[in-house]
Design a protein around this motif. Structure first.
Motif, mmCIF file in Angstrom:
data_model
loop_
_atom_site.group_PDB
_atom_site.id
_atom_site.type_symbol
_atom_site.label_atom_id
_atom_site.label_comp_id
_atom_site.label_asym_id
_atom_site.label_seq_id
_atom_site.Cartn_x
_atom_site.Cartn_y
_atom_site.Cartn_z
ATOM 1 N N ALA A 70 0.819 -1.203 0.000
ATOM 2 C CA ALA A 70 0.000 0.000 0.000
ATOM 3 C C ALA A 70 0.858 1.260 0.000
ATOM 4 C CB ALA A 70 -0.929 -0.002 1.219
ATOM 5 N N LEU A 71 1.899 1.277 0.798
ATOM 6 C CA LEU A 71 2.767 2.456 0.854
ATOM 7 C C LEU A 71 3.495 2.664 -0.466
ATOM 8 C CD1 LEU A 71 4.269 2.152 4.456
ATOM 9 C CD2 LEU A 71 2.515 3.742 3.662
ATOM 10 N N THR A 72 3.922 1.575 -1.102
ATOM 11 C CA THR A 72 4.612 1.709 -2.388
ATOM 12 C C THR A 72 3.701 2.331 -3.437
ATOM 13 O OG1 THR A 72 6.018 -0.198 -1.902
ATOM 14 C CG2 THR A 72 5.792 0.443 -4.215
ATOM 15 N N VAL A 73 2.471 1.800 -3.537
ATOM 16 C CA VAL A 73 1.524 2.347 -4.508
ATOM 17 C C VAL A 73 1.200 3.806 -4.195
ATOM 18 C CG1 VAL A 73 -0.832 2.143 -5.393
ATOM 19 C CG2 VAL A 73 0.546 0.091 -5.029
ATOM 20 N N THR A 74 1.025 4.120 -2.921
ATOM 21 C CA THR A 74 0.692 5.492 -2.533
ATOM 22 C C THR A 74 1.801 6.463 -2.906
ATOM 23 O OG1 THR A 74 -0.681 4.692 -0.708
ATOM 24 C CG2 THR A 74 0.102 6.956 -0.575
ATOM 25 N N VAL A 75 3.046 6.095 -2.619
ATOM 26 C CA VAL A 75 4.176 6.978 -2.936
ATOM 27 C C VAL A 75 4.299 7.175 -4.443
ATOM 28 C CG1 VAL A 75 6.688 7.169 -2.853
ATOM 29 C CG2 VAL A 75 5.424 6.463 -0.819
ATOM 30 N N LEU A 76 4.149 6.092 -5.205
ATOM 31 C CA LEU A 76 4.267 6.216 -6.662
ATOM 32 C C LEU A 76 3.146 7.079 -7.230
ATOM 33 C CD1 LEU A 76 5.267 2.567 -7.634
ATOM 34 C CD2 LEU A 76 6.722 4.589 -7.648
ATOM 35 N N GLN A 77 1.942 6.892 -6.762
ATOM 36 C CA GLN A 77 0.831 7.683 -7.255
ATOM 37 C C GLN A 77 1.002 9.158 -6.909
ATOM 38 O OE1 GLN A 77 -1.751 7.063 -9.115
ATOM 39 N NE2 GLN A 77 -1.638 4.851 -9.321
ATOM 40 N N ALA A 78 1.410 9.439 -5.687
ATOM 41 C CA ALA A 78 1.590 10.833 -5.287
ATOM 42 C C ALA A 78 2.700 11.498 -6.101
ATOM 43 C CB ALA A 78 1.902 10.906 -3.793
ATOM 44 N N GLU A 109 -7.868 8.924 -6.087
ATOM 45 C CA GLU A 109 -8.834 7.836 -5.935
ATOM 46 C C GLU A 109 -8.118 6.514 -5.654
ATOM 47 O OE1 GLU A 109 -12.283 5.519 -8.540
ATOM 48 O OE2 GLU A 109 -11.428 7.411 -9.258
ATOM 49 N N VAL A 110 -7.033 6.274 -6.411
ATOM 50 C CA VAL A 110 -6.269 5.044 -6.189
ATOM 51 C C VAL A 110 -5.632 5.046 -4.809
ATOM 52 C CG1 VAL A 110 -4.285 3.708 -6.973
ATOM 53 C CG2 VAL A 110 -5.866 4.678 -8.649
ATOM 54 N N ILE A 111 -5.088 6.192 -4.394
ATOM 55 C CA ILE A 111 -4.474 6.289 -3.065
ATOM 56 C C ILE A 111 -5.508 6.000 -1.981
ATOM 57 C CG2 ILE A 111 -3.484 7.918 -1.412
ATOM 58 C CD1 ILE A 111 -2.007 9.214 -3.749
ATOM 59 N N GLU A 112 -6.710 6.555 -2.143
ATOM 60 C CA GLU A 112 -7.763 6.309 -1.156
ATOM 61 C C GLU A 112 -8.140 4.833 -1.102
ATOM 62 O OE1 GLU A 112 -12.339 7.737 -0.113
ATOM 63 O OE2 GLU A 112 -11.345 8.396 -1.958
ATOM 64 N N GLU A 113 -8.327 4.220 -2.277
ATOM 65 C CA GLU A 113 -8.708 2.814 -2.314
ATOM 66 C C GLU A 113 -7.618 1.919 -1.730
ATOM 67 O OE1 GLU A 113 -9.924 -0.634 -5.589
ATOM 68 O OE2 GLU A 113 -9.611 1.450 -6.211
ATOM 69 N N THR A 114 -6.358 2.218 -2.091
ATOM 70 C CA THR A 114 -5.249 1.424 -1.559
ATOM 71 C C THR A 114 -5.142 1.577 -0.051
ATOM 72 O OG1 THR A 114 -4.056 1.740 -3.644
ATOM 73 C CG2 THR A 114 -2.782 0.980 -1.748
ATOM 74 N N GLY A 115 -5.348 2.803 0.426
ATOM 75 C CA GLY A 115 -5.310 3.031 1.867
ATOM 76 C C GLY A 115 -6.388 2.265 2.599
ATOM 77 N N ARG A 116 -7.585 2.207 2.026
ATOM 78 C CA ARG A 116 -8.674 1.459 2.657
ATOM 79 C C ARG A 116 -8.354 -0.040 2.699
ATOM 80 N NH1 ARG A 116 -13.217 4.449 3.457
ATOM 81 N NH2 ARG A 116 -13.376 6.420 2.311
ATOM 82 N N GLN A 117 -7.774 -0.548 1.595
ATOM 83 C CA GLN A 117 -7.406 -1.962 1.590
ATOM 84 C C GLN A 117 -6.350 -2.261 2.646
ATOM 85 O OE1 GLN A 117 -6.185 -2.778 -2.414
ATOM 86 N NE2 GLN A 117 -8.271 -2.742 -3.253
ATOM 87 N N ALA A 118 -5.392 -1.333 2.772
ATOM 88 C CA ALA A 118 -4.356 -1.531 3.795
ATOM 89 C C ALA A 118 -4.962 -1.507 5.193
ATOM 90 C CB ALA A 118 -3.281 -0.457 3.662
ATOM 91 N N MET A 119 -5.939 -0.605 5.413
ATOM 92 C CA MET A 119 -6.601 -0.566 6.719
ATOM 93 C C MET A 119 -7.372 -1.849 6.989
ATOM 94 S SD MET A 119 -7.950 3.398 6.790
ATOM 95 C CE MET A 119 -8.811 3.130 8.338
ATOM 96 N N ASP A 120 -8.009 -2.401 5.942
ATOM 97 C CA ASP A 120 -8.705 -3.678 6.116
ATOM 98 C C ASP A 120 -7.732 -4.796 6.475
ATOM 99 O OD1 ASP A 120 -11.084 -2.450 5.533
ATOM 100 O OD2 ASP A 120 -11.095 -3.035 3.416
ATOM 101 N N ASP A 121 -6.585 -4.836 5.788
ATOM 102 C CA ASP A 121 -5.580 -5.857 6.099
ATOM 103 C C ASP A 121 -5.058 -5.698 7.520
ATOM 104 O OD1 ASP A 121 -5.769 -7.095 3.683
ATOM 105 O OD2 ASP A 121 -4.082 -6.032 2.772
ATOM 106 N N LEU A 122 -4.838 -4.439 7.920
ATOM 107 C CA LEU A 122 -4.354 -4.189 9.273
ATOM 108 C C LEU A 122 -5.385 -4.631 10.299
ATOM 109 C CD1 LEU A 122 -2.221 -3.000 11.156
ATOM 110 C CD2 LEU A 122 -3.290 -0.767 10.859
ATOM 111 N N GLU A 123 -6.662 -4.345 10.034
ATOM 112 C CA GLU A 123 -7.710 -4.760 10.954
ATOM 113 C C GLU A 123 -7.787 -6.278 11.039
ATOM 114 O OE1 GLU A 123 -10.761 -4.641 13.674
ATOM 115 O OE2 GLU A 123 -9.426 -3.044 12.971
#
Length: 414
Positions: free
Chosen positions: A215-223, A240-254
């Motif tokens: 998630a962090l890799t995708v977020t940094v590249l997108q930004a 939009e991609v950063i938001e979606e990736t962040g939500r997926q990462a939060m789901d995995d963390l949960e």
């Protein structure tokens, strides 16, 4: 002097003394029923009562719960340095029952001995203070009027009895550790449990590394791409991609945090599997890296653990490609052949990585991404996953590409 008196200031000494007296009470109750003490000498009472006591204690030891009850009581009153030194599990076999019987007999015998000395000591102290012809443990002494120091002997007598109780308590604790301690089977089960917990912690660490790292890799590249391009439509899509990736990462963390809390019903928490790979590839494409994927796996063919670990392996391969070769095409193949699952993730090497791949690190069979020469935690985690499932993994540069190849049997041991 403080060291001599220190045991008498410890609560554990008095708790152990109470535990000894519980054993003495058992003998007292039996004596009141059979054979009694009237008209019998102490030796005759001992000869008649001891076999009955041993037989009753042996019968009590046959009850599996007796071992548990004695273990709980010993933990509370004998105060061991480590509670796990005394087991609190019911007897599971005849070996446990024999050890429990030996403990009961030894405990009652030692408690009776301490109880007898308690009665004799209290009686002797009273006679030394009050009677004209005192008796010390059965020995008749001269009249008190002739020996004026008798009262001064009382503290010495009590001090000696106190140390007798201290050593008897320590002996009782040693007996408990020896006879009520965990059996070899229980020690093996405890060791297996510790190993399982260690493996679970390692697996959770890999889960966090894979999901959050991706998630962090995708977020940094997108930004970075959004800032470089400056196009409003592209920026909106990147956000939009950063938001979606962040939500997926939060789901995995949960999901991972739920694993850390033991589920009361024992139902395992769901994990992403191989069926979620298309979403992973869409995320990589949105980060600017073309992805070509071929997945040839019959529905329901993979065991749950193999599906989950396969997803994480592919996720780590795609994440590494995005991190070290951004924008380069990624090729993923997942197929089942000859009873084995084969995973292959390849991407063209970035220009700055080609020189590193051509150097001597390739001779070791695996090449560290990013040119560090040490091998990343992600690749090490992939190898660990593959080995635990009976497979193998390799990674390195091949003909201008970075190739990650993993082969795992569908059934462990196949």
């Amino acid at each position: 002097m403080p060291r001599i008196l220190a045991p008498f200031l410890s609560a554990a000494v008095y708790a152990r003394w109470l535990h000894l007296w519980v054993g003495c009470v058992f003998v007292g109750v039996i004596l009141m029923i059979y054979p009694g003490t009237y008209g019998w000498s102490p030796a005759e009472v001992l000869v008649r009562a001891a076999p009955l006591d041993a037989a009753l204690l042996g019968l009590a030891a046959l009850v599996p719960a007796m071992r548990r009850a004695e273990g709980v009581q010993a933990r509370l009153l004998l105060v061991p340095e480590q509670e796990q030194d005394i087991a609190v599990e019911p007897a599971r076999g005849w070996a446990d029952r024999r050890r429990t019987a030996a403990w009961l007999v030894g405990r009652v015998a030692l408690g009776s001995l301490v109880g007898m000395f308690t009665v004799l000591t209290v009686t002797a102290c009273g006679e030394l203070l009050t009677r004209s012809e005192p008796c010390l443990y059965g020995l008749r002494l001269p009249a008190q009027g002739e020996v004026l120091w008798y009262p001064l002997a009382v503290p010495v007598l009590l001090f000696g009895y106190g140390w007798l109780a201290v050593w008897a308590g320590r002996l009782q604790l040693a007996m408990a550790v020896r006879l009520l301690g965990p059996s070899p089977a229980e020690r093996l089960a405890a060791a297996e449990l510790r190993a399982e917990r260690l493996l679970e912690r390692n697996r959770l660490a890999r889960e966090l590394h894979d999901s959050i790292g991706h998630a962090l890799t995708v977020t940094v590249l997108q930004a970075g791409a959004a800032r470089a391009v400056g196009d409003q439509a592209f920026v909106a899509k990147a956000l939009e991609v950063i938001e979606e990736t962040g939500r997926q990462a939060m789901d995995d963390l949960e999901r991972t945090l739920v694993l850390l809390r033991e589920a009361p019903d024992g139902v395992a928490t769901e994990h992403p599997g191989i069926e979620q790979l298309p979403g992973l590839f869409d995320t990589a494409r949105s980060a600017g890296s073309p992805v070509e994927a071929w997945i040839d796996v019959p529905s329901g063919k993979l065991p749950g653990v193999l599906s989950r670990e396969s997803y994480r392996i592919v996720q780590e391969g795609v994440t590494n490609a995005l991190k070290y070769a951004p924008g380069e095409p990624i090729t993923v193949r997942v197929a089942v052949r000859d009873g084995r699952l084969e995973l292959r993730c390849a991407n063209a090497l970035a220009a700055q990585a080609r020189g590193t791949a051509a150097r001597g690190t390739a001779a070791r069979g695996t090449v560290a991404r990013g040119g560090s020469g040490r091998g990343g935690k992600g690749l090490r985690g992939i190898r660990e996953r593959a080995v635990l499932l009976g497979g193998e993994a390799s990674a390195g540069a091949e003909s201008g590409e970075w190739v990650l190849a993993v082969r795992m049997p569908l059934r462990l041991g196949a």
